[in-house]
Design a protein around this motif. Structure first.
Motif, short mmCIF file in Angstrom:
data_model
loop_
_atom_site.label_atom_id
_atom_site.label_comp_id
_atom_site.label_asym_id
_atom_site.label_seq_id
_atom_site.Cartn_x
_atom_site.Cartn_y
_atom_site.Cartn_z
N VAL A 1 -6.13 5.08 -8.37
CA VAL A 1 -5.20 4.47 -7.42
C VAL A 1 -5.97 3.42 -6.64
CG1 VAL A 1 -3.69 4.85 -5.44
CG2 VAL A 1 -3.85 6.59 -7.24
N ILE A 2 -5.52 2.18 -6.73
CA ILE A 2 -6.23 1.06 -6.11
C ILE A 2 -5.36 0.47 -5.00
CG2 ILE A 2 -7.30 -1.19 -6.45
CD1 ILE A 2 -7.81 -0.37 -9.36
N SER A 3 -5.89 0.44 -3.79
CA SER A 3 -5.21 -0.17 -2.64
C SER A 3 -5.98 -1.42 -2.25
CB SER A 3 -5.15 0.81 -1.46
OG SER A 3 -4.49 2.00 -1.80
N THR A 4 -5.29 -2.55 -2.19
CA THR A 4 -5.91 -3.80 -1.77
C THR A 4 -5.29 -4.27 -0.46
OG1 THR A 4 -4.36 -5.07 -3.14
CG2 THR A 4 -6.49 -4.52 -4.11
N PHE A 5 -6.11 -4.91 0.40
CA PHE A 5 -5.70 -5.27 1.74
C PHE A 5 -5.72 -6.78 1.92
CE2 PHE A 5 -7.98 -1.21 1.72
CZ PHE A 5 -6.95 -0.37 2.10
N HIS A 6 -4.66 -7.31 2.55
CA HIS A 6 -4.48 -8.75 2.65
C HIS A 6 -3.97 -9.12 4.05
CE1 HIS A 6 -4.55 -8.70 -1.84
NE2 HIS A 6 -3.87 -7.57 -1.66
N ASP A 7 -4.08 -10.40 4.37
CA ASP A 7 -3.50 -10.97 5.60
C ASP A 7 -3.99 -10.23 6.85
OD1 ASP A 7 -2.01 -12.52 7.31
OD2 ASP A 7 -0.10 -11.54 6.88
N TRP A 8 -5.31 -10.24 7.04
CA TRP A 8 -5.90 -9.56 8.19
C TRP A 8 -5.61 -10.32 9.48
CZ3 TRP A 8 -8.60 -4.93 8.14
CH2 TRP A 8 -8.87 -4.40 6.86
N ARG A 9 -5.23 -9.58 10.54
CA ARG A 9 -4.96 -10.17 11.85
C ARG A 9 -5.50 -9.25 12.93
NH1 ARG A 9 1.50 -11.64 11.21
NH2 ARG A 9 1.46 -12.17 8.99
N GLU A 10 -5.75 -9.84 14.10
CA GLU A 10 -6.29 -9.07 15.22
C GLU A 10 -5.16 -8.44 16.04
OE1 GLU A 10 -8.99 -9.70 19.25
OE2 GLU A 10 -9.22 -11.06 17.55
N VAL A 11 -5.31 -7.15 16.34
CA VAL A 11 -4.37 -6.43 17.20
C VAL A 11 -5.19 -5.62 18.20
CG1 VAL A 11 -2.50 -4.74 17.33
CG2 VAL A 11 -2.67 -6.25 15.34
N SER A 12 -5.05 -5.93 19.47
CA SER A 12 -5.76 -5.21 20.54
C SER A 12 -7.26 -5.13 20.29
CB SER A 12 -5.18 -3.80 20.71
OG SER A 12 -3.81 -3.84 21.03
N GLY A 13 -7.82 -6.21 19.78
CA GLY A 13 -9.26 -6.26 19.55
C GLY A 13 -9.72 -5.70 18.22
N PHE A 14 -8.78 -5.20 17.41
CA PHE A 14 -9.11 -4.65 16.09
C PHE A 14 -8.42 -5.48 15.01
CE2 PHE A 14 -9.43 -1.15 19.07
CZ PHE A 14 -10.63 -0.54 18.72
N GLN A 15 -9.00 -5.47 13.80
CA GLN A 15 -8.44 -6.18 12.67
C GLN A 15 -7.62 -5.23 11.79
OE1 GLN A 15 -8.53 -9.45 12.01
NE2 GLN A 15 -9.73 -9.90 13.86
N PRO B 1 -4.80 -5.15 8.24
CA PRO B 1 -4.15 -5.90 7.16
C PRO B 1 -2.62 -5.85 7.33
CG PRO B 1 -4.79 -3.75 6.36
CD PRO B 1 -5.28 -3.84 7.78
N TYR B 2 -1.99 -6.98 7.29
CA TYR B 2 -0.53 -7.02 7.41
C TYR B 2 0.16 -6.94 6.04
CZ TYR B 2 -0.06 -7.84 12.42
OH TYR B 2 -0.04 -7.69 13.79
N LYS B 3 -0.64 -6.83 5.00
CA LYS B 3 -0.07 -6.63 3.66
C LYS B 3 -0.99 -5.70 2.89
CE LYS B 3 1.51 -9.07 -0.50
NZ LYS B 3 1.68 -10.41 -1.15
N ILE B 4 -0.41 -4.63 2.31
CA ILE B 4 -1.16 -3.66 1.52
C ILE B 4 -0.47 -3.48 0.18
CG2 ILE B 4 -2.01 -1.28 1.39
CD1 ILE B 4 -1.89 -1.20 4.44
N ILE B 5 -1.23 -3.55 -0.90
CA ILE B 5 -0.69 -3.36 -2.25
C ILE B 5 -1.36 -2.12 -2.84
CG2 ILE B 5 -0.40 -4.32 -4.55
CD1 ILE B 5 -0.60 -7.10 -3.29
N ILE B 6 -0.55 -1.15 -3.28
CA ILE B 6 -1.06 0.09 -3.87
C ILE B 6 -0.61 0.17 -5.32
CG2 ILE B 6 -1.09 2.61 -3.72
CD1 ILE B 6 -0.45 2.34 -0.76
N ASP B 7 -1.56 0.30 -6.22
CA ASP B 7 -1.29 0.37 -7.67
C ASP B 7 -1.82 1.70 -8.19
OD1 ASP B 7 -1.13 0.10 -10.42
OD2 ASP B 7 -1.68 -2.01 -10.41
N ASP B 8 -0.91 2.56 -8.69
CA ASP B 8 -1.35 3.87 -9.19
C ASP B 8 -1.50 3.90 -10.71
OD1 ASP B 8 1.23 3.98 -10.19
OD2 ASP B 8 1.85 5.70 -8.99
N GLY B 9 -1.47 2.73 -11.33
CA GLY B 9 -1.59 2.66 -12.78
C GLY B 9 -0.27 2.62 -13.50
N ASP B 10 0.78 3.16 -12.86
CA ASP B 10 2.13 3.13 -13.42
C ASP B 10 3.06 2.25 -12.60
OD1 ASP B 10 1.57 4.99 -15.49
OD2 ASP B 10 1.78 6.64 -14.07
#
Length: 208
Positions: free
Chosen positions: A20-34, A36-45
């Motif tokens: 299961v592969i999760s990739t993280f995209h579109d990082w933004r700062e919120v309350s001093g922390f970064q 990802p505003y987009k997450i893609i999860i691929d479980d092979g199927d």
């Protein structure tokens, strides 16, 4: 890692199944922390894409990540219930564990058969969970699910690996904890909701 040190992806390796592969995209700062505003999860199927318009710190629950029950098949609902049970064991969330139980449960373990009320089951699980702290509580196989033809009963067969630390009655560490366990979760559909009514389990200390 990306050049700016934000995680690019997480890969979860599963025995006898695609990772299961999760990739993280579109990082933004919120309350001093970064975040990802987009997450893609691929479980092979399948591929699941989550996008966010706004992120609040320490607000809401993980339920927002889950599709509503109305769009799930019974098999998917049972798979979700099992996953929630696993999470509640790991995090020691007794209230949620007890909420999913029926008024009485049939427990088969260590060569014995027990009939427990909801309160008795909650007390037993509370004692067990308070005496251990898990660092690992993972599925070793994809749960096997069977639903009766009339849709009123179902069972879910699982095998898990657990690791952690045991504690004595005074709350002091008393040794390491490591075992594999296989069990059957027994469900009955009550008012269109799956309810846990029994559990048949066995344990194996260590990894074999």
């Amino acid at each position: 890692y990306q050049p700016d040190q934000y995680p690019l992806a997480i890969e979860i390796i599963r025995p006898d199944a695609p990772p299961v592969i999760s990739t993280f995209h579109d990082w933004r700062e919120v309350s001093g922390f970064q975040f990802p505003y987009k997450i893609i999860i691929d479980d092979g199927d399948r591929e699941f894409i989550y996008t966010f318009k706004e992120i609040d710190m320490n607000a809401g629950t993980f339920d927002g990540f889950r599709a509503p029950d109305t769009v799930l098949t019974d098999e998917q609902k049972l798979m979700r219930l099992h996953r929630l049970i696993m999470d509640d064991h790991f995090f020691g969330n007794m209230d949620r564990l007890n909420d999913r139980n029926g008024d009485s449960l049939t427990i088969v373990s260590a060569g014995e058969v027990y009939e427990m009320s909801k309160d008795e089951s909650a007390a037993t699980m509370n004692r067990i969970i308070n005496n251990r702290d898990y660092s690992v509580y993972n599925d070793l196989i994809r749960p096997k699910i069977k639903i009766a033809q009339d849709g009123s009963l179902a069972w879910v067969i699982v095998k898990i690996l657990a690791k952690g630390i045991r504690y004595d009655e005074e709350g002091k560490p008393s040794g390491s904890l490591e075992f594999t366990s296989a069990w059957i979760e027994l469900y009955e559909k009550v008012q269109d909701q799956w309810t846990l009514i029994g559990n048949v389990s066995n344990f194996q200390e260590g990894i074999k």
